[in-house]
Design an enzyme around this catalytic site. Structure first.
Site, PDB file in Angstrom:
ATOM      1  N   CYS A  56       0.797  -1.240   0.000  1.00 32.90           N
ATOM      2  CA  CYS A  56       0.000   0.000   0.000  1.00 32.90           C
ATOM      3  C   CYS A  56       0.823   1.281   0.000  1.00 32.90           C
ATOM      4  O   CYS A  56       0.267   2.366  -0.008  1.00 32.90           O
ATOM      5  CB  CYS A  56      -0.959   0.006   1.176  1.00 32.90           C
ATOM      6  SG  CYS A  56      -0.151   0.272   2.776  1.00 32.90           S
ATOM      7  N   CYS A 127      12.040  -7.926  12.728  1.00 31.21           N
ATOM      8  CA  CYS A 127      12.577  -8.826  11.706  1.00 31.21           C
ATOM      9  C   CYS A 127      11.567  -8.829  10.553  1.00 31.21           C
ATOM     10  O   CYS A 127      10.509  -9.452  10.651  1.00 31.21           O
ATOM     11  CB  CYS A 127      12.751 -10.209  12.319  1.00 31.21           C
ATOM     12  SG  CYS A 127      13.486 -11.408  11.218  1.00 31.21           S
TER      13      CYS A 127
END
Length: 138
Positions: A56, A127
């Site tokens: 997005c 991560c």
């Protein structure tokens, strides 16, 4: 993958996401998959810029918070702002983890870990899958 009761600013059907994303991107971003370690585009990059959600285009992380964790995926010690990501308890794979999603579209980004001793200002390691990001160099 996303919570059907949550209303994200960006809402698309799986069919619409499949048109926009490659199969590998769809697997990670929309099905909470994980790319293989040490193969991602941004694992070792030092380019200064803003990391955005590949789905997005929401700004999520800045290069200033990226650090070398040697874990196989890009690591950050903080998001751009807390409202840019959301946290979901993840107990898959027989362990308790915290999933990180884009707060704008609900796409899976990776996981956040605490207390690993990296010496970062927050003691957190976001991560993040490279394939879930795009880098806008400054």
């Amino acid at each position: 993958m996303t919570d059907d009761t949550k209303q994200y600013a960006v809402q698309k059907s799986d069919a619409e996401w499949k048109v926009q994303l490659s199969p590998a991107e769809f697997h990670v971003l929309r099905q909470a998959g994980t790319e293989r370690p040490f193969v991602g585009e941004y694992t070792d990059t030092k380019t200064v810029g803003v990391y955005k959600c590949r789905a997005c285009d929401a700004e999520l992380f800045r290069s200033e918070t990226k650090f070398d964790s040697h874990c196989g995926w890009p690591s950050f010690f903080a998001p751009l702002a807390e409202d840019r990501v959301e946290y979901i308890e993840d107990s898959t794979l027989g362990m308790k983890r915290v999933e990180v999603r884009c707060a704008n579209c609900g796409s899976h980004l990776g996981h956040v870990f605490e207390g690993e001793g990296y010496g970062t200002p927050t003691d957190l390691r976001y991560c993040i899958n490279s394939i879930s990001l795009t880098l806008d160099p400054l």
